[in-house]
Design an enzyme around this catalytic site. Sequence first.
Site, mmCIF file in Angstrom:
data_model
loop_
_atom_site.group_PDB
_atom_site.id
_atom_site.type_symbol
_atom_site.label_atom_id
_atom_site.label_comp_id
_atom_site.label_asym_id
_atom_site.label_seq_id
_atom_site.Cartn_x
_atom_site.Cartn_y
_atom_site.Cartn_z
ATOM 1 N N ASP A 2 -28.296 -7.274 -98.347
ATOM 2 C CA ASP A 2 -28.023 -8.572 -98.941
ATOM 3 C C ASP A 2 -29.202 -9.280 -99.582
ATOM 4 O O ASP A 2 -29.058 -10.415 -100.024
ATOM 5 C CB ASP A 2 -27.364 -9.486 -97.934
ATOM 6 C CG ASP A 2 -27.988 -9.338 -96.570
ATOM 7 O OD1 ASP A 2 -29.101 -8.800 -96.483
ATOM 8 O OD2 ASP A 2 -27.357 -9.761 -95.600
ATOM 9 N N ARG A 9 -31.840 -15.799 -93.196
ATOM 10 C CA ARG A 9 -30.613 -15.727 -93.990
ATOM 11 C C ARG A 9 -29.909 -17.069 -94.033
ATOM 12 O O ARG A 9 -30.355 -18.043 -93.443
ATOM 13 C CB ARG A 9 -29.668 -14.694 -93.382
ATOM 14 C CG ARG A 9 -30.259 -13.317 -93.291
ATOM 15 C CD ARG A 9 -29.245 -12.324 -92.805
ATOM 16 N NE ARG A 9 -27.995 -12.514 -93.529
ATOM 17 C CZ ARG A 9 -26.953 -11.700 -93.446
ATOM 18 N NH1 ARG A 9 -27.034 -10.632 -92.686
ATOM 19 N NH2 ARG A 9 -25.840 -11.949 -94.109
ATOM 20 N N TYR A 62 -35.623 -6.549 -88.632
ATOM 21 C CA TYR A 62 -35.773 -5.087 -88.708
ATOM 22 C C TYR A 62 -36.812 -4.714 -87.663
ATOM 23 O O TYR A 62 -37.958 -5.191 -87.734
ATOM 24 C CB TYR A 62 -36.248 -4.650 -90.084
ATOM 25 C CG TYR A 62 -35.202 -4.748 -91.165
ATOM 26 C CD1 TYR A 62 -34.203 -3.779 -91.272
ATOM 27 C CD2 TYR A 62 -35.214 -5.777 -92.084
ATOM 28 C CE1 TYR A 62 -33.241 -3.854 -92.271
ATOM 29 C CE2 TYR A 62 -34.267 -5.865 -93.087
ATOM 30 C CZ TYR A 62 -33.278 -4.902 -93.166
ATOM 31 O OH TYR A 62 -32.334 -4.976 -94.154
ATOM 32 N N PRO A 112 -33.657 0.302 -95.933
ATOM 33 C CA PRO A 112 -33.115 -0.952 -96.456
ATOM 34 C C PRO A 112 -34.107 -2.112 -96.491
ATOM 35 O O PRO A 112 -33.834 -3.141 -97.120
ATOM 36 C CB PRO A 112 -31.988 -1.271 -95.464
ATOM 37 C CG PRO A 112 -32.402 -0.632 -94.185
ATOM 38 C CD PRO A 112 -33.247 0.552 -94.545
#
Lengths: 681, 681
Positions: free
Chosen positions: B56, B283, B291, B367
């Site tokens: 995202d 976010r 992560y 990612p």
Amino acid sequence: MADTTESNVDVLIIGAGPAGLMAATWLSHLTSLPGTALKVRIIDKRSTKIFSGQADGLQCRSLEIFDSLGFADRVWKEAYHMIEICMWNPGSDGVIRRSDRIPDTIVGLSRFQQIVLHQGRIERFFLDNIKKYSSGQISVERGVLPEELAIQDEGEFPVRVKLRYLTEEEAATPQVRAGSKDAATDGLFRSNLLGEDDEDSLISQSKARQGKSEVVNAKYVIGCDGARSWTRRALGPEFELRGEATDFIWGVMDIIPITNFPDIRMRCAIHSAENGSLMVIPRENKLVRLYIQLKEVTPDASGRADRSKITPELIFEAAKRILRPYEIDYEYCDWWTAYQIGQRIAPSFSAKNRIFLAGDAVHTHSPKAGQGMNVSIQDSFNLGWKVGLVAKGICKPSILSTYQSERRRVAQDLIEFDQKFAKLFSGRPAKDVMDAEGVSMEEFKDAFLKGNLFASGLSVDYGPSNLVVKAGDPAELGDRSETSRLLEGIHPIGEEEFAAKQALASGLQVGMRFNSFKVLNQACARPWHFQERLRADGRFRVVLFAGNMLSATQKERVDNFCENLGATESFLRRATPPGQKIDSVVEVLTIHSSPRTETELLRDFPEILHPFDKKTGWDYDKVFVDDVSYHEGYGDAYRNHGVDKERGCVVAVRPDQYVGWIGELEDFEALGRYFEGILVF
Amino acid sequence: MADTTESNVDVLIIGAGPAGLMAATWLSHLTSLPGTALKVRIIDKRSTKIFSGQADGLQCRSLEIFDSLGFADRVWKEAYHMIEICMWNPGSDGVIRRSDRIPDTIVGLSRFQQIVLHQGRIERFFLDNIKKYSSGQISVERGVLPEELAIQDEGEFPVRVKLRYLTEEEAATPQVRAGSKDAATDGLFRSNLLGEDDEDSLISQSKARQGKSEVVNAKYVIGCDGARSWTRRALGPEFELRGEATDFIWGVMDIIPITNFPDIRMRCAIHSAENGSLMVIPRENKLVRLYIQLKEVTPDASGRADRSKITPELIFEAAKRILRPYEIDYEYCDWWTAYQIGQRIAPSFSAKNRIFLAGDAVHTHSPKAGQGMNVSIQDSFNLGWKVGLVAKGICKPSILSTYQSERRRVAQDLIEFDQKFAKLFSGRPAKDVMDAEGVSMEEFKDAFLKGNLFASGLSVDYGPSNLVVKAGDPAELGDRSETSRLLEGIHPIGEEEFAAKQALASGLQVGMRFNSFKVLNQACARPWHFQERLRADGRFRVVLFAGNMLSATQKERVDNFCENLGATESFLRRATPPGQKIDSVVEVLTIHSSPRTETELLRDFPEILHPFDKKTGWDYDKVFVDDVSYHEGYGDAYRNHGVDKERGCVVAVRPDQYVGWIGELEDFEALGRYFEGILVF
């Protein structure tokens, strides 16, 4: 009579134009506040919402309001942006030429500029917003008409309104009824050149067929039913609009022009030597609106012009004459109408603080300055939260009187502005300095420049009351009525002391809207226009300009202020209902002036400025810093607000973003009294 | 077999993730172009669209693309904005401390900065956009699975795909099938630690119950079906992904953190002394993505880690250790997963220029750099218009080979970047300069800074081809494959001449996206970021930097250029289908450098730059000026683009905003040849 049901509501809104929709939007936004949910209904006699044409200029302040509601971006994206005004006047040879260019919006006034968008789209955005914020609980009931209105002296729901339901055919607008796809064929159906409205005949029809009716008992009623307001008329002759019509008749056309006039995509004010005046307002979708003075049409002995003479051909011929030697033609006309300039105002905007009137229902004027929709929206933006918070038991009913003192004063100013402007614009330009009957083009330009500030909606300055703690006479600074005479600030301090408090934030005038500059979120460095954090959610706010947090002296002042805030008996605790979060009625926001990277939210700021929640941790969205951003420049908020970077100050802000109180960090008690005067503890 | 129907389509898209939706969006936007409407279908085997978690991060270039499609504003409004990166490393005492702050997006690179928003919202915006631009003609068919795929050598619809329809139960995602409301309980269902996908068993099930199937004959097929792409596998082993897995295993958690770590709302790269590394990505909605390097879990002999060992508890314990001495906890976890870092790429991105693969189907990587969704979207943003314009007969099929040369090269660069970055981030920090096994934190910061440019998506520089007229070896500057070796610019001119042309606009590199600065509309003075005028509507554009229109010499050059443009045999006329407007395939836009108020659109600019229409008059939206705005500063476009203010230049721009050609106003013939190499006249 079996068909008549009866029910109670907190607020009944009559009319779903911009003013009514704004009121309903406010009440939807209050859903997130503590307390019982409000029961709100909004009715409109018409079955359809969108007309061609209609007022559509949007001022800076309206855009700021839309932003606080969450849909300014949609308006901004679709709208035509008005950037420059070109003035065209006759030269010594009598031929028009461009004499001046001025910015349409005064530079630096707001983060928005004046734009133009069809009223139907604005109403769509309001409807979407109401649906979202009320979770579908509030929606416009169309084809519903008020039939009787009465206020009882007592009771929880003292306003009794009888409603009548129309059939689809009855509720259709004349425009739709005419069966015309081309709106241009029936442009006068809403013109003020037409006579009375058709409520009585619609009600008789419904009665004759034994149609459905209903009685609603309301705590409050808001009448937003336009210039021929049924609500206003139902309140009796003492509410009738007062004022005069002028002899100036103007035509309006929305066309896609085919022309060699060079400034057709600019806003233009054109004075021809002998053929009258014309205003060009470019719009979205290649459309241009022309306001065209009709010198051929004059009012008869009754003071009213004969509408049968007015056709689009007549209007456009006038436009062609004014624009000579340039040529203009069109293949597509979206809409046309004509109106007679006049300025009228109602003597009172409310009956017993139970029934309120807003928008065109209480003031009418000429449309050219693009004020109509804006002032109407701003009326109910002023009113909606007051009625809602009082109905929810959060605010004291005494705040309701400020609606009339604040908004009727704005209407008075608007009418004065419009009278002056209409006269200057409809007058023939002076041939030379000796031509006393002509209008001086210098004077016109000057009026235009001054008018721009007024027209932005940002010069509004509300007088003293329990909501606005400032010096001066409440009546003089209000609408000069008995209602505003009775308003008084609750702080009986002297003029000098008021002046000293105001000086703490010389760029944040008490009574005016909180002007906005960019600041950074302390926790994530994101730049925000601070006004974006003053959302329309019904909460009051305390903005703590914390000053220099790296100075031990200042840190102590901030700590003391926060200790007071956190104490059991503080207004903040008392304003918070049991079991609710500390920011549920009054939110404290901080802007400090120390370098962002030398301060840390958790380390340097008292907990009450970033409250902790067991499930979601610290609140990272309440502390901001006046510092340079990476990508969006430097807002320089302290300097622009005129606040001392060392010592800061404290500002109380109303739910509608107006500044209500300014004080030192030590003025905690006075701040508490401000809220005591407003909130039910 | 009565259940099997057969039909033809222009384009069949397999997979409705971001890459597939982007392809469908492009094809929707081509609806406004002349020619027959394209028949487009998009299928997805899953019945639901939104997962928790999922990639995202959105780069600048993705936002520019969204803006050209019309929905960047929705993304920008809802997203979390990443402003700053904080680097945390062990000090000499082994305790982590903040060592650096750097801007997350390089200042001045784009008008957008990197942001974070849930993939489900992005997919929603794509779906809304497809609906709007295709007028509801294109919508995702869910629960539909490809079963067979074959390319014939000839025919108008050479790709035969057999589709199979699933029941609702079969089409449900494993996540939904588990019946769990709390996605956090099944976080590994899409992890690369899992084995093969379930197409085969779904197809057998459907066959067993004699489910519905269908044969589709397509001109083109675009496979966007993810890392385990069925389409790729159906093309045979020569399309298999090649590359290596590493030993690095990472966990991912989306939580609302409760912590005293000061930078939890910043993007953080944290290297602990001994406990591994952690990346913090804040976010929207108070969530933070972590992560977390899992040093306890290592791959077995087969190279694959044992997923049964991995639990949210294990992952979070690792995070706690890395963050010491700071504390972290949570009440709410939105999603979690784990993955093994590996980089793989397909040897070819297309089969016979009839079947194309895009996104995860042809490249996989870790990612953390937030590249996955972006590069996937950009793959099909590169491909969609090419396939669409060729299918419509507007462009020559030869442009299709540029997809592989342009995008496979980007994938190669991405994998190289990811390998380097993953190694530096997963390595233990060096204790001192003598610690050769440790990672130097200086080197890491340096890689991060360089990586930021790459990660923005704005360093992409496509090699020479018929679409990009520049110097250099097509293979070396492409993906070094046979496909790109065969591409050649159609202008056999020397290196020196290329260099001279590039020097006409030193800030507009041929092969890179058209960088954007603010210019004003000549007719209405409204400021626009010029890129906003390069909408994704499938048109090529010629941008005429007209220079100083007040100079008679330059005016003559402009007039000559325009005379050539308007001539019957010009590429512009030949590219315009009979009966269509002159701007329907190639649009000419002008930016001049004379003062706005000293120039007039109708007076000073040749008609072809603002074409006349019988119904709507002159076109007021094609001529812009590099001048100061009232409210939004000065874009200084000529200087920023490195274009001479007197003489200007001419730039050809592809439908995807990449610069394809630069020349003098006299290079009209060469400009014509550029379009001859691309368009079907």
